[in-house]
Write a protein that holds these residues in place. Structure first.
Motif, PDB file in Angstrom:
ATOM      1  N   GLN A 167      51.803  -7.040  22.842  1.00  0.00           N
ATOM      2  CA  GLN A 167      51.329  -6.040  21.900  1.00  0.00           C
ATOM      3  C   GLN A 167      51.015  -6.371  20.506  1.00  0.00           C
ATOM      4  OE1 GLN A 167      54.870  -3.167  21.470  1.00  0.00           O
ATOM      5  NE2 GLN A 167      55.816  -4.589  21.187  1.00  0.00           N
ATOM      6  N   GLY A 168      50.446  -5.454  19.359  1.00  0.00           N
ATOM      7  CA  GLY A 168      50.234  -6.308  18.318  1.00  0.00           C
ATOM      8  C   GLY A 168      49.456  -5.726  17.389  1.00  0.00           C
ATOM      9  N   ASP A 169      49.182  -6.017  16.625  1.00  0.00           N
ATOM     10  CA  ASP A 169      48.016  -5.882  15.934  1.00  0.00           C
ATOM     11  C   ASP A 169      46.787  -7.043  15.207  1.00  0.00           C
ATOM     12  OD1 ASP A 169      48.915  -2.551  15.196  1.00  0.00           O
ATOM     13  OD2 ASP A 169      49.354  -3.666  13.398  1.00  0.00           O
ATOM     14  N   VAL A 170      45.375  -6.095  15.851  1.00  0.00           N
ATOM     15  CA  VAL A 170      44.266  -7.809  15.860  1.00  0.00           C
ATOM     16  C   VAL A 170      43.886  -6.439  14.740  1.00  0.00           C
ATOM     17  CG1 VAL A 170      42.802  -8.196  16.919  1.00  0.00           C
ATOM     18  CG2 VAL A 170      44.198  -7.778  18.142  1.00  0.00           C
ATOM     19  N   GLN A 171      43.894  -8.276  13.578  1.00  0.00           N
ATOM     20  CA  GLN A 171      42.926  -8.070  12.865  1.00  0.00           C
ATOM     21  C   GLN A 171      41.298  -8.484  12.319  1.00  0.00           C
ATOM     22  OE1 GLN A 171      44.542  -5.771   9.754  1.00  0.00           O
ATOM     23  NE2 GLN A 171      46.718  -6.926  11.268  1.00  0.00           N
ATOM     24  N   THR A 172      41.211  -7.114  12.474  1.00  0.00           N
ATOM     25  CA  THR A 172      39.237  -7.602  12.040  1.00  0.00           C
ATOM     26  C   THR A 172      38.047  -7.522  10.667  1.00  0.00           C
ATOM     27  OG1 THR A 172      39.018  -5.842  12.582  1.00  0.00           O
ATOM     28  CG2 THR A 172      39.232  -6.086  14.757  1.00  0.00           C
ATOM     29  N   GLN A 173      37.430  -7.786  11.481  1.00  0.00           N
ATOM     30  CA  GLN A 173      36.765  -7.479  10.286  1.00  0.00           C
ATOM     31  C   GLN A 173      34.727  -7.279  10.339  1.00  0.00           C
ATOM     32  OE1 GLN A 173      36.542 -10.758   6.612  1.00  0.00           O
ATOM     33  NE2 GLN A 173      34.719 -10.905   6.344  1.00  0.00           N
ATOM     34  N   PHE A 174      34.083  -6.265   9.655  1.00  0.00           N
ATOM     35  CA  PHE A 174      32.782  -5.585  10.088  1.00  0.00           C
ATOM     36  C   PHE A 174      32.828  -5.316   8.438  1.00  0.00           C
ATOM     37  CE2 PHE A 174      35.708  -2.767  10.792  1.00  0.00           C
ATOM     38  CZ  PHE A 174      35.208  -1.078  10.323  1.00  0.00           C
ATOM     39  N   THR A 175      31.287  -5.142   9.345  1.00  0.00           N
ATOM     40  CA  THR A 175      29.903  -4.912   8.404  1.00  0.00           C
ATOM     41  C   THR A 175      29.324  -3.766   8.746  1.00  0.00           C
ATOM     42  OG1 THR A 175      28.516  -5.902   9.005  1.00  0.00           O
ATOM     43  CG2 THR A 175      30.019  -7.061   6.882  1.00  0.00           C
ATOM     44  N   ILE A 176      28.676  -2.794   7.362  1.00  0.00           N
ATOM     45  CA  ILE A 176      28.734  -1.944   7.254  1.00  0.00           C
ATOM     46  C   ILE A 176      27.147  -2.105   6.635  1.00  0.00           C
ATOM     47  CG2 ILE A 176      28.054   1.002   7.835  1.00  0.00           C
ATOM     48  CD1 ILE A 176      31.269   1.557   7.872  1.00  0.00           C
ATOM     49  N   ASP A 177      25.849  -2.109   7.104  1.00  0.00           N
ATOM     50  CA  ASP A 177      24.925  -1.877   6.256  1.00  0.00           C
ATOM     51  C   ASP A 177      24.216  -0.845   5.962  1.00  0.00           C
ATOM     52  OD1 ASP A 177      22.773  -0.562   8.084  1.00  0.00           O
ATOM     53  OD2 ASP A 177      22.396  -3.204   8.837  1.00  0.00           O
ATOM     54  N   GLU A 178      23.342  -0.707   4.895  1.00  0.00           N
ATOM     55  CA  GLU A 178      22.386  -0.095   4.333  1.00  0.00           C
ATOM     56  C   GLU A 178      22.165   1.106   5.240  1.00  0.00           C
ATOM     57  OE1 GLU A 178      19.506  -3.546   3.038  1.00  0.00           O
ATOM     58  OE2 GLU A 178      21.461  -2.694   4.145  1.00  0.00           O
ATOM     59  N   GLU A 179      21.293   0.684   6.444  1.00  0.00           N
ATOM     60  CA  GLU A 179      20.787   1.779   7.688  1.00  0.00           C
ATOM     61  C   GLU A 179      22.562   1.993   8.162  1.00  0.00           C
ATOM     62  OE1 GLU A 179      18.084   2.480   7.367  1.00  0.00           O
ATOM     63  OE2 GLU A 179      17.389   0.582   5.596  1.00  0.00           O
ATOM     64  N   GLY A 180      23.666   1.755   7.936  1.00  0.00           N
ATOM     65  CA  GLY A 180      24.554   2.718   8.586  1.00  0.00           C
ATOM     66  C   GLY A 180      24.952   2.047  10.671  1.00  0.00           C
ATOM     67  N   GLU A 181      24.910   0.260  10.470  1.00  0.00           N
ATOM     68  CA  GLU A 181      24.588  -0.196  11.473  1.00  0.00           C
ATOM     69  C   GLU A 181      25.533  -1.073  11.259  1.00  0.00           C
ATOM     70  OE1 GLU A 181      23.531   0.611  14.599  1.00  0.00           O
ATOM     71  OE2 GLU A 181      20.822   0.954  13.605  1.00  0.00           O
ATOM     72  N   VAL A 182      26.835  -1.245  12.541  1.00  0.00           N
ATOM     73  CA  VAL A 182      27.854  -1.886  12.206  1.00  0.00           C
ATOM     74  C   VAL A 182      26.908  -3.123  12.600  1.00  0.00           C
ATOM     75  CG1 VAL A 182      30.637  -2.756  13.287  1.00  0.00           C
ATOM     76  CG2 VAL A 182      29.423  -0.658  12.153  1.00  0.00           C
ATOM     77  N   GLY A 183      27.788  -4.739  11.885  1.00  0.00           N
ATOM     78  CA  GLY A 183      27.702  -5.889  11.980  1.00  0.00           C
ATOM     79  C   GLY A 183      29.210  -7.081  12.187  1.00  0.00           C
ATOM     80  N   ASP A 184      28.500  -8.275  12.620  1.00  0.00           N
ATOM     81  CA  ASP A 184      28.781  -9.573  11.546  1.00  0.00           C
ATOM     82  C   ASP A 184      30.981  -9.160  12.402  1.00  0.00           C
ATOM     83  OD1 ASP A 184      27.379 -11.075  11.053  1.00  0.00           O
ATOM     84  OD2 ASP A 184      27.692  -9.629   8.735  1.00  0.00           O
TER      85      ASP A 184
END
Length: 232
Positions: A167-184
């Protein structure tokens, strides 16, 4: 004297190259690498390549030559793209590790729903499109982000991890571009390969959103967020 120096340089130079990149091979009888074996009696081959602060490890099944997994580290921490054969052995899952700051993106605090940049003007937070109304209701009730609510409601706790008490917290990172799409999508600090894969796949499945806006103009965000796995 000059000839001796030149000859010495030819002798030393190959060793300098070897010092920069060192490859070692070990053989094992099991996929968990608990039992090291001689090559003729082994079922798996582990190839490790170190170059300065970078280390790459790749495990092969000897009988088929198939790559079971590839893992890379920088300064002893997971880094870059990992490839892991999934539980069904039918395809390979991938996970990208390593924090980054994309150029032209604003850092967004998902928990407090505000920019962490020194900017002026009216900010509008990103919002999910076309999801269950219950998500908006919960977000409003708890004064939370609908993105954070969606993540918490859609996370799948792998049974294998529960059985092993992981168990635990997975620290993540992501982007949201100017079109509202999630990436990276990336894993900044993982907990376990099973939970890291689940978190990575979860965030890559985030629905499209209304993009964030600053003074009415769409902007790009990058976000750090935990994905929580907690045994009851």
């Amino acid at each position: 004297m000059k000839k001796r120096l030149i000859a010495l340089l030819f002798l030393v130079f190959p060793f300098c190259l070897l010092a920069q990149e060192i490859t070692t091979i070990k053989y094992f009888g099991d996929i968990d690498l608990k039992y090291e074996r001689k090559e003729k009696k082994a079922s798996f081959k582990l190839v490790s390549t170190r170059r300065e602060n970078d280390l790459t490890k790749q495990l092969f099944e000897i009988s088929s030559g198939k790559s079971v997994w590839l893992k890379s580290y920088r300064n002893n921490k997971p880094y870059g793209t990992w490839y892991l054969l999934n539980a069904e052995n039918s395809k390979t899952d991938s996970v990208v590790y390593g924090e980054f700051k994309p150029e032209g993106y604003y850092l967004y605090d998902l928990k407090n729903q505000k920019l962490l940049e020194n900017v002026e003007g009216e900010f509008t937070a990103p919002k999910l499109i076309g999801v269950d109304e219950n998500i908006y209701s919960i977000a409003k009730q708890h004064k939370s982000s609908d993105i954070a609510v969606w993540i918490s409601l859609n996370v799948n706790y792998p049974v294998a991890a529960q059985i092993d008490g992981i168990q635990g917290d997975v620290q993540t990172q992501f982007t949201i571009d100017e079109e509202g799409e999630v990436g990276d999508v990336r894993i900044i600090n993982g907990v376990n390969e099973i939970l890291d894969v689940e978190s990575y796949q979860l965030l890559n499945s985030l629905p499209k959103m209304q993009p964030a806006k600053l003074n009415g103009n769409p902007i790009r965000l990058y976000i750090s967020s935990p994905v929580r796995f907690l045994l009851q």
